[in-house]
Design a protein around this motif. Structure first.
Motif, PDB file in Angstrom:
ATOM      1  N   VAL A  98     -31.077 -99.108  79.482  1.00 46.72           N
ATOM      2  CA  VAL A  98     -30.033 -98.142  79.164  1.00 46.72           C
ATOM      3  C   VAL A  98     -30.635 -97.722  77.572  1.00 46.72           C
ATOM      4  O   VAL A  98     -30.883 -96.621  77.220  1.00 46.72           O
ATOM      5  CB  VAL A  98     -28.720 -98.424  79.006  1.00 46.72           C
ATOM      6  N   CYS A  99     -30.719 -98.814  76.790  1.00 45.34           N
ATOM      7  CA  CYS A  99     -31.203 -98.702  75.320  1.00 45.34           C
ATOM      8  C   CYS A  99     -32.411 -97.958  75.072  1.00 45.34           C
ATOM      9  O   CYS A  99     -32.582 -96.896  74.255  1.00 45.34           O
ATOM     10  CB  CYS A  99     -31.206 -99.964  74.533  1.00 45.34           C
ATOM     11  N   GLU A 100     -33.339 -98.438  76.054  1.00 48.56           N
ATOM     12  CA  GLU A 100     -34.804 -97.661  75.928  1.00 48.56           C
ATOM     13  C   GLU A 100     -34.640 -96.074  76.233  1.00 48.56           C
ATOM     14  O   GLU A 100     -35.249 -95.159  75.974  1.00 48.56           O
ATOM     15  CB  GLU A 100     -35.738 -98.355  76.717  1.00 48.56           C
ATOM     16  N   GLU A 101     -33.669 -95.648  77.345  1.00 49.14           N
ATOM     17  CA  GLU A 101     -33.713 -94.454  77.684  1.00 49.14           C
ATOM     18  C   GLU A 101     -32.822 -93.741  76.645  1.00 49.14           C
ATOM     19  O   GLU A 101     -33.306 -92.298  76.381  1.00 49.14           O
ATOM     20  CB  GLU A 101     -32.822 -94.230  78.967  1.00 49.14           C
ATOM     21  N   VAL A 102     -31.993 -94.225  75.862  1.00 46.09           N
ATOM     22  CA  VAL A 102     -31.359 -93.568  74.805  1.00 46.09           C
ATOM     23  C   VAL A 102     -32.500 -93.104  73.726  1.00 46.09           C
ATOM     24  O   VAL A 102     -32.411 -91.912  73.164  1.00 46.09           O
ATOM     25  CB  VAL A 102     -30.210 -94.624  74.098  1.00 46.09           C
ATOM     26  N   ARG A 103     -33.418 -94.001  73.426  1.00 47.68           N
ATOM     27  CA  ARG A 103     -34.397 -93.579  72.613  1.00 47.68           C
ATOM     28  C   ARG A 103     -35.535 -92.544  72.981  1.00 47.68           C
ATOM     29  O   ARG A 103     -35.971 -91.590  72.530  1.00 47.68           O
ATOM     30  CB  ARG A 103     -35.397 -94.696  72.218  1.00 47.68           C
ATOM     31  N   VAL A 104     -35.772 -92.624  74.360  1.00 46.49           N
ATOM     32  CA  VAL A 104     -36.639 -91.557  75.004  1.00 46.49           C
ATOM     33  C   VAL A 104     -36.019 -90.302  74.907  1.00 46.49           C
ATOM     34  O   VAL A 104     -36.501 -89.172  74.626  1.00 46.49           O
ATOM     35  CB  VAL A 104     -36.662 -92.178  76.535  1.00 46.49           C
ATOM     36  N   GLU A 112     -30.906 -81.935  69.200  1.00 41.50           N
ATOM     37  CA  GLU A 112     -29.777 -82.295  69.812  1.00 41.50           C
ATOM     38  C   GLU A 112     -29.081 -83.892  69.230  1.00 41.50           C
ATOM     39  O   GLU A 112     -27.905 -84.009  69.095  1.00 41.50           O
ATOM     40  CB  GLU A 112     -29.749 -82.231  71.324  1.00 41.50           C
ATOM     41  N   TYR A 113     -30.165 -84.479  69.099  1.00 35.10           N
ATOM     42  CA  TYR A 113     -29.447 -85.859  68.800  1.00 35.10           C
ATOM     43  C   TYR A 113     -29.209 -85.682  67.209  1.00 35.10           C
ATOM     44  O   TYR A 113     -28.010 -86.386  66.943  1.00 35.10           O
ATOM     45  CB  TYR A 113     -30.774 -86.890  68.659  1.00 35.10           C
ATOM     46  N   ALA A 114     -29.696 -84.967  66.356  1.00 40.45           N
ATOM     47  CA  ALA A 114     -29.374 -84.531  65.045  1.00 40.45           C
ATOM     48  C   ALA A 114     -27.869 -84.092  65.151  1.00 40.45           C
ATOM     49  O   ALA A 114     -27.101 -84.563  64.258  1.00 40.45           O
ATOM     50  CB  ALA A 114     -30.204 -83.929  64.350  1.00 40.45           C
ATOM     51  N   LEU A 115     -27.681 -83.204  66.065  1.00 38.44           N
ATOM     52  CA  LEU A 115     -26.159 -82.581  66.156  1.00 38.44           C
ATOM     53  C   LEU A 115     -25.147 -83.643  66.529  1.00 38.44           C
ATOM     54  O   LEU A 115     -24.065 -83.441  65.754  1.00 38.44           O
ATOM     55  CB  LEU A 115     -26.355 -81.472  67.338  1.00 38.44           C
ATOM     56  N   ILE A 116     -25.489 -84.827  67.191  1.00 36.76           N
ATOM     57  CA  ILE A 116     -24.395 -85.545  67.503  1.00 36.76           C
ATOM     58  C   ILE A 116     -24.450 -86.776  66.432  1.00 36.76           C
ATOM     59  O   ILE A 116     -23.383 -87.565  66.413  1.00 36.76           O
ATOM     60  CB  ILE A 116     -24.528 -85.872  69.112  1.00 36.76           C
ATOM     61  N   TYR A 117     -25.544 -87.326  66.161  1.00 34.61           N
ATOM     62  CA  TYR A 117     -25.715 -88.389  65.494  1.00 34.61           C
ATOM     63  C   TYR A 117     -26.216 -88.219  64.140  1.00 34.61           C
ATOM     64  O   TYR A 117     -26.538 -89.302  63.248  1.00 34.61           O
ATOM     65  CB  TYR A 117     -26.542 -89.366  66.169  1.00 34.61           C
ATOM     66  N   THR A 184     -15.928-107.056  69.595  1.00 34.09           N
ATOM     67  CA  THR A 184     -16.600-106.882  68.046  1.00 34.09           C
ATOM     68  C   THR A 184     -18.288-106.674  68.033  1.00 34.09           C
ATOM     69  O   THR A 184     -18.709-105.945  67.420  1.00 34.09           O
ATOM     70  CB  THR A 184     -16.009-107.843  66.999  1.00 34.09           C
ATOM     71  N   ALA A 185     -18.893-107.585  68.984  1.00 32.44           N
ATOM     72  CA  ALA A 185     -20.193-107.615  68.642  1.00 32.44           C
ATOM     73  C   ALA A 185     -20.695-106.481  69.495  1.00 32.44           C
ATOM     74  O   ALA A 185     -21.543-105.910  69.110  1.00 32.44           O
ATOM     75  CB  ALA A 185     -20.782-108.883  69.511  1.00 32.44           C
ATOM     76  N   MET A 186     -19.848-105.743  70.299  1.00 27.47           N
ATOM     77  CA  MET A 186     -20.313-104.503  71.140  1.00 27.47           C
ATOM     78  C   MET A 186     -20.143-103.440  70.213  1.00 27.47           C
ATOM     79  O   MET A 186     -21.136-102.650  70.223  1.00 27.47           O
ATOM     80  CB  MET A 186     -19.270-104.441  72.212  1.00 27.47           C
ATOM     81  N   VAL A 187     -19.289-103.360  69.377  1.00 28.22           N
ATOM     82  CA  VAL A 187     -19.226-102.159  68.419  1.00 28.22           C
ATOM     83  C   VAL A 187     -20.171-102.250  67.307  1.00 28.22           C
ATOM     84  O   VAL A 187     -21.050-101.410  66.865  1.00 28.22           O
ATOM     85  CB  VAL A 187     -18.072-102.238  67.637  1.00 28.22           C
ATOM     86  N   ALA A 188     -20.690-103.542  66.982  1.00 27.96           N
ATOM     87  CA  ALA A 188     -21.779-103.811  65.970  1.00 27.96           C
ATOM     88  C   ALA A 188     -23.189-103.296  66.878  1.00 27.96           C
ATOM     89  O   ALA A 188     -24.070-102.648  66.131  1.00 27.96           O
ATOM     90  CB  ALA A 188     -21.835-105.211  65.404  1.00 27.96           C
ATOM     91  N   TRP A 190     -23.629-101.335  69.118  1.00 20.31           N
ATOM     92  CA  TRP A 190     -23.516 -99.598  69.177  1.00 20.31           C
ATOM     93  C   TRP A 190     -24.008 -99.115  67.990  1.00 20.31           C
ATOM     94  O   TRP A 190     -24.796 -98.126  68.191  1.00 20.31           O
ATOM     95  CB  TRP A 190     -22.097 -99.342  69.779  1.00 20.31           C
ATOM     96  N   ALA A 191     -23.472 -99.471  66.972  1.00 21.41           N
ATOM     97  CA  ALA A 191     -23.851 -98.831  65.803  1.00 21.41           C
ATOM     98  C   ALA A 191     -25.512 -99.156  65.363  1.00 21.41           C
ATOM     99  O   ALA A 191     -26.242 -98.331  64.986  1.00 21.41           O
ATOM    100  CB  ALA A 191     -22.983 -99.490  64.343  1.00 21.41           C
ATOM    101  N   GLN A 192     -25.879-100.358  65.776  1.00 20.55           N
ATOM    102  CA  GLN A 192     -27.154-100.817  65.594  1.00 20.55           C
ATOM    103  C   GLN A 192     -28.232 -99.875  66.322  1.00 20.55           C
ATOM    104  O   GLN A 192     -29.362 -99.521  65.986  1.00 20.55           O
ATOM    105  CB  GLN A 192     -27.398-102.409  65.395  1.00 20.55           C
ATOM    106  N   LEU A 193     -28.019 -99.534  67.489  1.00 20.65           N
ATOM    107  CA  LEU A 193     -28.720 -99.058  68.498  1.00 20.65           C
ATOM    108  C   LEU A 193     -28.922 -97.617  68.166  1.00 20.65           C
ATOM    109  O   LEU A 193     -29.912 -97.167  68.147  1.00 20.65           O
ATOM    110  CB  LEU A 193     -27.977 -99.032  69.912  1.00 20.65           C
ATOM    111  N   PHE A 194     -27.892 -97.004  67.727  1.00 15.26           N
ATOM    112  CA  PHE A 194     -28.188 -95.668  67.341  1.00 15.26           C
ATOM    113  C   PHE A 194     -28.730 -95.324  65.921  1.00 15.26           C
ATOM    114  O   PHE A 194     -29.235 -94.621  65.399  1.00 15.26           O
ATOM    115  CB  PHE A 194     -26.663 -94.693  67.441  1.00 15.26           C
ATOM    116  N   GLY A 195     -28.776 -96.564  65.230  1.00 16.27           N
ATOM    117  CA  GLY A 195     -29.219 -96.415  63.903  1.00 16.27           C
ATOM    118  C   GLY A 195     -30.620 -96.853  64.018  1.00 16.27           C
ATOM    119  O   GLY A 195     -31.615 -96.040  63.351  1.00 16.27           O
TER     120      GLY A 195
END
Length: 233
Positions: A98-104, A112-117, A184-188, A190-195
């Motif tokens: 899932v994470c790798e597909e987010v990057r792809v 579009e990524y810039a629009l949402i993140y 709590t770890a999930m929220v962190a 999530w933020a690190q993935l999109f960072g």
């Protein structure tokens, strides 16, 4: 010609015009950024009068909201498809897929990524209607952690006392069936993935990280460990 046929033709025509408006708006996003998006400019490029375009999108914010929902849904659909391809495999493999597909997706759709993140659009506040689409990737990752918790279990670091109440609140909000430390770890994560993705999309890794695919895969595997997912290895 029956009323149903006429209504169907009108609906198709409206869908085609709506798609053309959004396509032109995306072109303008790529050229000038979201802050400069203008309904008048979109109408001009499509050969429409502004009053006609307003029947489809009453304001710039309505058009932005439609584009944002489309972007979130496109990203969510890509992540869900990637997850479906590894269904049945161990949670850590599903997480990394899932994470790798987010990057792809982000690298293929940088504007579009810039629009949402990316940077907030001045004067625009996203309405409640964007929440469902925005949550798709996060909910998918939570489901993976939930499956790991129900299966072999998860090994997450306990919360410090100062964060315990916040962890309980987060768990109640995002995943009541997971331990507060896991939520709590999930929220962190999530933020690190999109960072991580944002650093690559926006060029912050230039002249720093060269083997970016390998770097990203390693980083998101560490994120999986951070949320407590145990590897069969």
């Amino acid at each position: 010609m029956s009323d149903s046929v006429i209504k169907g033709a009108r609906a198709r025509a409206r869908e085609e015009v709506t798609a053309a408006i959004k396509d032109e708006a995306r072109r303008q996003l790529a050229a000038d950024g979201a802050a400069k998006l203008s309904l008048r400019a979109v109408a001009r490029e499509l050969g429409m009068v502004s009053s006609a375009l307003y029947r489809y999108f009453p304001s710039r914010d309505d058009l932005l909201t439609a584009l944002i929902i489309d972007a979130y849904d496109s990203l969510g659909a890509a992540a869900e498809a990637a997850h479906a391809r590894v269904a049945g495999q161990e949670p850590v493999r599903r997480w990394t897929a899932v994470c790798e597909e987010v990057r792809v997706w982000a690298l293929a759709h940088p504007h579009e990524y810039a629009l949402i993140y990316g940077s907030p659009v001045p004067g625009y506040s996203a309405p409640e209607s964007t929440v469902r689409a925005a949550a798709r990737v996060g909910l998918l990752l939570i489901d993976i952690v939930r499956d790991a918790h129900r299966g072999r279990g998860i090994a997450v670091q306990p919360l410090p006392g100062a964060l315990r109440a916040e962890g309980e609140r987060l768990a109640a909000d995002v995943a009541p069936d997971l331990p507060p430390a896991a939520a709590t770890a999930m929220v962190a994560a999530w933020a690190q993935l999109f960072g991580l993705v944002g650093f690559e999309v926006f060029g912050q890794f230039n002249r720093i990280v060269e083997e970016r695919e390998a770097f990203f895969s390693h980083a998101v595997t560490q994120l999986a460990q951070g949320v407590g997912i145990l590897s069969q290895g």
